[in-house]
Scaffold this motif. Sequence first.
Motif, mmCIF file in Angstrom:
data_model
loop_
_atom_site.group_PDB
_atom_site.id
_atom_site.type_symbol
_atom_site.label_atom_id
_atom_site.label_comp_id
_atom_site.label_asym_id
_atom_site.label_seq_id
_atom_site.Cartn_x
_atom_site.Cartn_y
_atom_site.Cartn_z
ATOM 1 N N GLY A 1 -21.266 -1.912 -4.113
ATOM 2 C CA GLY A 1 -20.197 -2.030 -2.930
ATOM 3 C C GLY A 1 -21.097 -2.631 -2.050
ATOM 4 O O GLY A 1 -21.603 -3.739 -1.970
ATOM 5 N N SER B 1 -3.223 0.219 -3.773
ATOM 6 C CA SER B 1 -3.167 -1.024 -2.913
ATOM 7 C C SER B 1 -3.449 -2.220 -3.667
ATOM 8 O O SER B 1 -4.307 -2.473 -4.217
ATOM 9 C CB SER B 1 -4.324 -0.637 -1.739
ATOM 10 O OG SER B 1 -4.170 0.581 -1.103
ATOM 11 N N THR C 1 -20.984 0.932 -7.199
ATOM 12 C CA THR C 1 -19.739 1.693 -7.427
ATOM 13 C C THR C 1 -19.209 1.872 -8.596
ATOM 14 O O THR C 1 -18.504 2.625 -9.108
ATOM 15 C CB THR C 1 -18.714 0.558 -6.693
ATOM 16 O OG1 THR C 1 -18.778 -0.557 -7.255
ATOM 17 C CG2 THR C 1 -18.704 0.356 -5.296
ATOM 18 N N ASN D 1 -12.173 6.125 -6.488
ATOM 19 C CA ASN D 1 -11.523 4.851 -6.361
ATOM 20 C C ASN D 1 -11.814 3.880 -7.502
ATOM 21 O O ASN D 1 -13.379 3.849 -7.896
ATOM 22 C CB ASN D 1 -12.087 4.296 -5.018
ATOM 23 C CG ASN D 1 -11.177 3.085 -4.873
ATOM 24 O OD1 ASN D 1 -10.230 2.925 -4.313
ATOM 25 N ND2 ASN D 1 -12.527 1.976 -4.733
ATOM 26 N N ALA E 1 -11.637 3.633 -11.764
ATOM 27 C CA ALA E 1 -11.293 5.014 -10.838
ATOM 28 C C ALA E 1 -11.253 5.871 -11.947
ATOM 29 O O ALA E 1 -11.909 7.008 -11.612
ATOM 30 C CB ALA E 1 -9.842 4.713 -10.322
ATOM 31 N N ASP F 1 0.908 -1.177 -0.168
ATOM 32 C CA ASP F 1 -0.004 0.132 0.045
ATOM 33 C C ASP F 1 0.972 1.225 -0.027
ATOM 34 O O ASP F 1 1.850 1.496 0.835
ATOM 35 C CB ASP F 1 -0.834 0.022 1.187
ATOM 36 C CG ASP F 1 -1.859 1.201 1.306
ATOM 37 O OD1 ASP F 1 -2.644 1.381 0.222
ATOM 38 O OD2 ASP F 1 -1.752 1.938 2.184
ATOM 39 N N ALA G 1 -9.102 -2.187 -12.402
ATOM 40 C CA ALA G 1 -9.204 -1.168 -11.285
ATOM 41 C C ALA G 1 -8.842 0.334 -11.585
ATOM 42 O O ALA G 1 -9.529 1.268 -11.258
ATOM 43 C CB ALA G 1 -8.257 -1.374 -10.048
ATOM 44 N N SER H 1 -6.786 -2.026 -5.868
ATOM 45 C CA SER H 1 -7.542 -0.792 -5.439
ATOM 46 C C SER H 1 -6.777 0.290 -5.741
ATOM 47 O O SER H 1 -5.553 0.478 -5.578
ATOM 48 C CB SER H 1 -7.841 -0.698 -3.971
ATOM 49 O OG SER H 1 -8.588 0.685 -3.958
ATOM 50 N N VAL I 1 -6.813 4.634 -6.358
ATOM 51 C CA VAL I 1 -7.326 6.008 -6.232
ATOM 52 C C VAL I 1 -6.693 7.069 -7.431
ATOM 53 O O VAL I 1 -5.271 6.966 -7.252
ATOM 54 C CB VAL I 1 -6.878 6.495 -4.897
ATOM 55 C CG1 VAL I 1 -7.490 8.003 -4.677
ATOM 56 C CG2 VAL I 1 -7.428 5.560 -3.653
ATOM 57 N N ALA J 1 -6.502 -8.863 -4.876
ATOM 58 C CA ALA J 1 -7.142 -7.611 -4.999
ATOM 59 C C ALA J 1 -6.437 -6.256 -5.465
ATOM 60 O O ALA J 1 -5.246 -6.086 -4.851
ATOM 61 C CB ALA J 1 -8.119 -7.264 -3.762
ATOM 62 N N PHE K 1 -11.733 -0.606 -8.011
ATOM 63 C CA PHE K 1 -11.353 -1.787 -7.558
ATOM 64 C C PHE K 1 -11.562 -3.025 -8.545
ATOM 65 O O PHE K 1 -12.383 -2.932 -9.261
ATOM 66 C CB PHE K 1 -12.119 -2.054 -6.360
ATOM 67 C CG PHE K 1 -11.920 -3.439 -5.487
ATOM 68 C CD1 PHE K 1 -10.796 -3.629 -4.648
ATOM 69 C CD2 PHE K 1 -12.848 -4.429 -6.003
ATOM 70 C CE1 PHE K 1 -10.777 -4.950 -4.222
ATOM 71 C CE2 PHE K 1 -12.584 -5.703 -5.149
ATOM 72 C CZ PHE K 1 -11.553 -5.876 -4.476
ATOM 73 N N TYR K 2 -10.815 -4.137 -8.421
ATOM 74 C CA TYR K 2 -10.925 -5.199 -9.035
ATOM 75 C C TYR K 2 -10.153 -6.484 -8.207
ATOM 76 O O TYR K 2 -9.282 -6.415 -7.574
ATOM 77 C CB TYR K 2 -10.335 -5.482 -10.347
ATOM 78 C CG TYR K 2 -10.643 -6.361 -11.207
ATOM 79 C CD1 TYR K 2 -11.704 -6.457 -12.061
ATOM 80 C CD2 TYR K 2 -9.825 -7.673 -11.268
ATOM 81 C CE1 TYR K 2 -12.197 -7.592 -12.724
ATOM 82 C CE2 TYR K 2 -10.198 -8.874 -11.855
ATOM 83 C CZ TYR K 2 -11.255 -8.733 -12.640
ATOM 84 O OH TYR K 2 -11.651 -9.886 -13.440
#
Length: 470
Positions: free
Chosen positions: A380, A148, A396, A191, A222, A44, A218, A180, A182, A178, A193-194
């Motif tokens: 989400g 992340s 989301t 944000n 975003a 991260d 991801a 993430s 931003v 995973a 995500f995948y």
Amino acid sequence: MKPLIEQFDIGANDVQSIVKNTLKDADDGELFLEYRESESLLFDNGRLKNGSFDQDKGFGLRAVAGEATGYAHSGELTKAALNRASDAAKAVTHGYHGNYSAAPRGTNKKLYDELNPLSSPSFESKVALLEKIDSYIRNKNDAVRQVSVSLAGSMQQVEILRADGELVHDVRPLVRLAVSVVAAKGDRLENGFYGCGGREAFDRFVTEDNWQMAADEALRMALVNLEAEPAPAGTFDVVLASGWPGVMLHEAVGHGLEGDFNRKKTSAFSGLMGQQVAAKGVTVIDDGSIAGRRGSLTVDDEGTPSARNVLIEDGKLVGYMQDRLNARLMGMHPTGNGRRESYACAPMPRMTNTMMLGGQYTPEEVLGSLKDGIYAVSFGGGQVDITSGKFVFECTEAYRVRNGKIVAPIKGATLIGNGPEAMKRITMIGNDPKLDNGIGTCGKNGQSVPVGVGLPHLRINAMTIGGTAV
């Protein structure tokens, strides 16, 4: 792997004798043995932030007498701990004389390899991979502000011993990747995500093609959300995308079809067996027998082989998901849905892979039918009231659609409705059913278990949308 029953400080025959004595007056019950290894890494903000490795081992002993359950557990595989657990569990059979239920049927089916995914790649290789994913995303777009990436894996070895000497064994791998992201545009941050995973080793998920796909997706989400407009509020026709949006089906409908809620008549579907509870053409299944899927189980946590269970067929309620206790009390058959988070928990009816089957329309036809509506691609968080069926889900990734065409991404859209009512408002079912990519976790009564969810493209008329547009 050494059998867990042989890891007590007494012989396997003595363990079986204690279990048999505990359950001699019970209707059902078992000794559940578990050994688990788990590892997780989180990279991260440009560095390895968290790394953990855990081992856990223990047993749970259950006695069932009528509706009552006596349950005790311990992290020690000792005669003393087993005897203490026996005294606690058989308290429910004091003065009770039940007929011990027949053992679950056997199975020769294996839905995943008996392996430990933590054995490879090495710790150093995993950290290097996470760092590579982080650099790949940051170098791809200047809008990226934070990345992340996490890898998680576990191996669960279970054994289930019954009073009649029946012993069932299963080894369950589970992995998850995973990503993430931003991204920023001026002062605005959004944000994306995948995630993906399954009951297998890490091999498939750490290939360059796969992790780049996960990273690209991801980042795409975003960037889409950076351009999103505030969602409108009101009543709209809605199209759900295939795959992960099935989490709405899982929450708003699936939990209401679990046996315990229906036996206690606290589900919105209680007493409706054989009745029309959804639009014609709607067929919902729970299938824990799909090889390699996150929610799949060779046998459940009571030793019952998993199965393909039809819950709603052509709109009619035809089945519930059952563990052994609720099935016996309702005069039904166990369906392979008795699940527990760990040896510290008693089993209860839980979903495995829950999805709606496909219909006759192409995804393009379903989306093209919207005149002025919302296309919900990803969800989400969500909440559902099992008794009333009311639900709330946050989108989301979602889009405004006019005359069958996507005109703009929207943010802040919330789907609000009632599960049974929404099922009756389904007007088009796509021919592209699919399960999610292997990231689902379900919570119930404080216990979490891995699950799969799925849908084809689906049109639902007149849904309430909570928005942020003013």
